[in-house]
Write a protein that holds these residues in place. Structure first.
Motif, PDB file in Angstrom:
ATOM      1  N   GLN A   1       0.840  -1.195   0.000  1.00 51.18           N
ATOM      2  CA  GLN A   1       0.000   0.000   0.000  1.00 51.18           C
ATOM      3  C   GLN A   1       0.877   1.248   0.000  1.00 51.18           C
ATOM      4  N   PRO A   2       0.385   2.362  -0.488  1.00 47.24           N
ATOM      5  CA  PRO A   2       1.168   3.597  -0.503  1.00 47.24           C
ATOM      6  C   PRO A   2       1.586   3.996   0.910  1.00 47.24           C
ATOM      7  N   GLY A   3       2.828   4.427   1.036  1.00 46.28           N
ATOM      8  CA  GLY A   3       3.316   4.889   2.324  1.00 46.28           C
ATOM      9  C   GLY A   3       3.910   3.816   3.209  1.00 46.28           C
ATOM     10  N   VAL A   4       3.861   2.560   2.751  1.00 47.57           N
ATOM     11  CA  VAL A   4       4.370   1.444   3.557  1.00 47.57           C
ATOM     12  C   VAL A   4       5.462   0.710   2.793  1.00 47.57           C
ATOM     13  N   MET A   5       6.616   0.557   3.426  1.00 44.69           N
ATOM     14  CA  MET A   5       7.712  -0.200   2.835  1.00 44.69           C
ATOM     15  C   MET A   5       7.939  -1.465   3.659  1.00 44.69           C
ATOM     16  N   PRO A   6       7.518  -2.628   3.164  1.00 44.19           N
ATOM     17  CA  PRO A   6       7.733  -3.873   3.905  1.00 44.19           C
ATOM     18  C   PRO A   6       9.209  -4.275   3.901  1.00 44.19           C
ATOM     19  N   VAL A   7       9.704  -4.707   5.049  1.00 43.05           N
ATOM     20  CA  VAL A   7      11.093  -5.136   5.175  1.00 43.05           C
ATOM     21  C   VAL A   7      11.138  -6.409   6.009  1.00 43.05           C
ATOM     22  N   SER A   8      11.825  -7.421   5.502  1.00 44.04           N
ATOM     23  CA  SER A   8      12.038  -8.652   6.273  1.00 44.04           C
ATOM     24  C   SER A   8      13.308  -8.505   7.093  1.00 44.04           C
ATOM     25  N   ALA A   9      13.183  -8.652   8.402  1.00 46.77           N
ATOM     26  CA  ALA A   9      14.347  -8.562   9.282  1.00 46.77           C
ATOM     27  C   ALA A   9      14.014  -9.211  10.605  1.00 46.77           C
ATOM     28  N   ASP A  10      15.002  -9.865  11.179  1.00 43.53           N
ATOM     29  CA  ASP A  10      14.862 -10.451  12.511  1.00 43.53           C
ATOM     30  C   ASP A  10      15.257  -9.408  13.539  1.00 43.53           C
ATOM     31  N   LEU A  11      14.454  -9.260  14.572  1.00 41.55           N
ATOM     32  CA  LEU A  11      14.688  -8.243  15.589  1.00 41.55           C
ATOM     33  C   LEU A  11      16.048  -8.375  16.252  1.00 41.55           C
ATOM     34  N   LEU A  12      16.564  -9.586  16.351  1.00 40.13           N
ATOM     35  CA  LEU A  12      17.842  -9.797  17.028  1.00 40.13           C
ATOM     36  C   LEU A  12      19.038  -9.720  16.084  1.00 40.13           C
ATOM     37  N   ASP A  13      18.783  -9.440  14.815  1.00 37.14           N
ATOM     38  CA  ASP A  13      19.860  -9.259  13.847  1.00 37.14           C
ATOM     39  C   ASP A  13      20.187  -7.770  13.797  1.00 37.14           C
ATOM     40  N   GLU A  14      21.227  -7.389  14.531  1.00 38.93           N
ATOM     41  CA  GLU A  14      21.532  -5.961  14.687  1.00 38.93           C
ATOM     42  C   GLU A  14      21.776  -5.270  13.354  1.00 38.93           C
ATOM     43  N   ALA A  15      22.492  -5.932  12.450  1.00 35.71           N
ATOM     44  CA  ALA A  15      22.788  -5.317  11.152  1.00 35.71           C
ATOM     45  C   ALA A  15      21.515  -5.120  10.343  1.00 35.71           C
ATOM     46  N   ALA A  16      20.648  -6.125  10.316  1.00 30.64           N
ATOM     47  CA  ALA A  16      19.409  -6.031   9.537  1.00 30.64           C
ATOM     48  C   ALA A  16      18.469  -4.974  10.109  1.00 30.64           C
ATOM     49  N   ILE A  17      18.348  -4.931  11.431  1.00 26.21           N
ATOM     50  CA  ILE A  17      17.493  -3.925  12.063  1.00 26.21           C
ATOM     51  C   ILE A  17      18.074  -2.531  11.842  1.00 26.21           C
ATOM     52  N   GLY A  18      19.391  -2.441  11.882  1.00 26.56           N
ATOM     53  CA  GLY A  18      20.036  -1.153  11.629  1.00 26.56           C
ATOM     54  C   GLY A  18      19.722  -0.628  10.249  1.00 26.56           C
ATOM     55  N   ARG A  19      19.760  -1.510   9.245  1.00 24.34           N
ATOM     56  CA  ARG A  19      19.431  -1.090   7.875  1.00 24.34           C
ATOM     57  C   ARG A  19      17.956  -0.696   7.765  1.00 24.34           C
ATOM     58  N   ALA A  20      17.102  -1.488   8.411  1.00 22.36           N
ATOM     59  CA  ALA A  20      15.665  -1.234   8.310  1.00 22.36           C
ATOM     60  C   ALA A  20      15.263   0.087   8.963  1.00 22.36           C
ATOM     61  N   LEU A  21      15.909   0.435  10.073  1.00 22.42           N
ATOM     62  CA  LEU A  21      15.541   1.637  10.821  1.00 22.42           C
ATOM     63  C   LEU A  21      16.364   2.868  10.432  1.00 22.42           C
ATOM     64  N   ALA A  22      17.270   2.705   9.490  1.00 21.36           N
ATOM     65  CA  ALA A  22      18.131   3.824   9.087  1.00 21.36           C
ATOM     66  C   ALA A  22      17.289   5.030   8.659  1.00 21.36           C
ATOM     67  N   GLY A  23      17.539   6.160   9.280  1.00 18.46           N
ATOM     68  CA  GLY A  23      16.840   7.379   8.926  1.00 18.46           C
ATOM     69  C   GLY A  23      15.465   7.545   9.526  1.00 18.46           C
ATOM     70  N   ALA A  24      15.022   6.582  10.335  1.00 16.91           N
ATOM     71  CA  ALA A  24      13.698   6.696  10.940  1.00 16.91           C
ATOM     72  C   ALA A  24      13.709   7.732  12.061  1.00 16.91           C
ATOM     73  N   ASP A  25      12.603   8.425  12.217  1.00 16.62           N
ATOM     74  CA  ASP A  25      12.456   9.401  13.297  1.00 16.62           C
ATOM     75  C   ASP A  25      12.105   8.725  14.614  1.00 16.62           C
TER      76      ASP A  25
END
Length: 203
Positions: free
Chosen positions: A40-64
């Motif tokens: 849907q518009p405005g939503v970017m789905p991302v697959s990441a495991d919460l305990l994977d620091e690198a993946a979560i870091g990429r997913a949250l990059a630039g988030a407020d």
């Protein structure tokens, strides 16, 4: 505003996504399996495991702001918190539980003799997560506890806010819909009032 939501496929997470998009925010919807997230518009789905620091870091990059909406049972909260903090996101909102709320001064719901045993495996680590956040020095966190009864319902926009004490209505029922809880959470994101605090919402 760019919002990173960990746990976007859950019952609460889906309502948070809907509320955020309705308000015009961009949502990075994070889940182990992002294929379950509707496009849907405005939503970017991302697959990441919460305990994977690198993946979560990429997913949250630039988030407020980041929102954590996951089960506490079986979660290594310390590692999850470290992964979110390492992403550089400045603020964290946690979808909490009701059991750590007080039913009277100094009397926590979880510790009452009639508290159901089957809920304790989720409620106990949820309280521990709140205790850990109260020692957190890096992130600007907020923990939002729902009332006892928490489920799907109407989006009314009419509810009360409280602090550490369980809220009940005039008939003694402690409840809120997922939809109205999402409103309270997004209100806190847009107009922060509970820095490094827990608060609650109910009818």
């Amino acid at each position: 505003m760019k919002i990173g939501l960990v746990g976007a496929t859950g019952n609460v997470g889906q309502r948070i996504v809907a509320e955020a998009v309705q308000r015009g925010h961009a949502v990075v919807a994070i889940a182990r399996d992002a294929s379950r997230i509707a496009t849907q518009p405005g939503v970017m789905p991302v697959s990441a495991d919460l305990l994977d620091e690198a993946a979560i870091g990429r997913a949250l990059a630039g988030a407020d702001v980041a929102i954590l909406s996951v089960r506490f049972q079986g979660l290594d909260f310390e590692r999850a918190l470290a992964a979110i903090a390492a992403s550089g996101v400045p603020r964290l909102l946690v979808v909490g539980g009701a059991a750590s709320l007080e039913v009277a001064p100094g009397r926590v719901l979880l510790d009452q003799p009639d508290f159901p045993d089957f809920i304790k495996p989720e409620a106990t680590p949820a309280r521990a997560a709140l205790d850990r956040l109260r020692r957190e020095e890096k992130l600007d966190w907020t923990f939002l506890s729902p009332p006892v009864f928490f489920g799907p319902g109407a989006r009314t926009g009419t509810f009360r806010l409280g602090g550490d004490t369980l809220l009940s209505d005039a008939e003694g029922k402690s409840h809120i819909s997922y939809e109205d809880y999402a409103i309270a959470l997004l209100d806190e994101i847009e107009m922060p009032r509970h820095h490094r605090q827990r608060f609650t919402v109910g009818y």
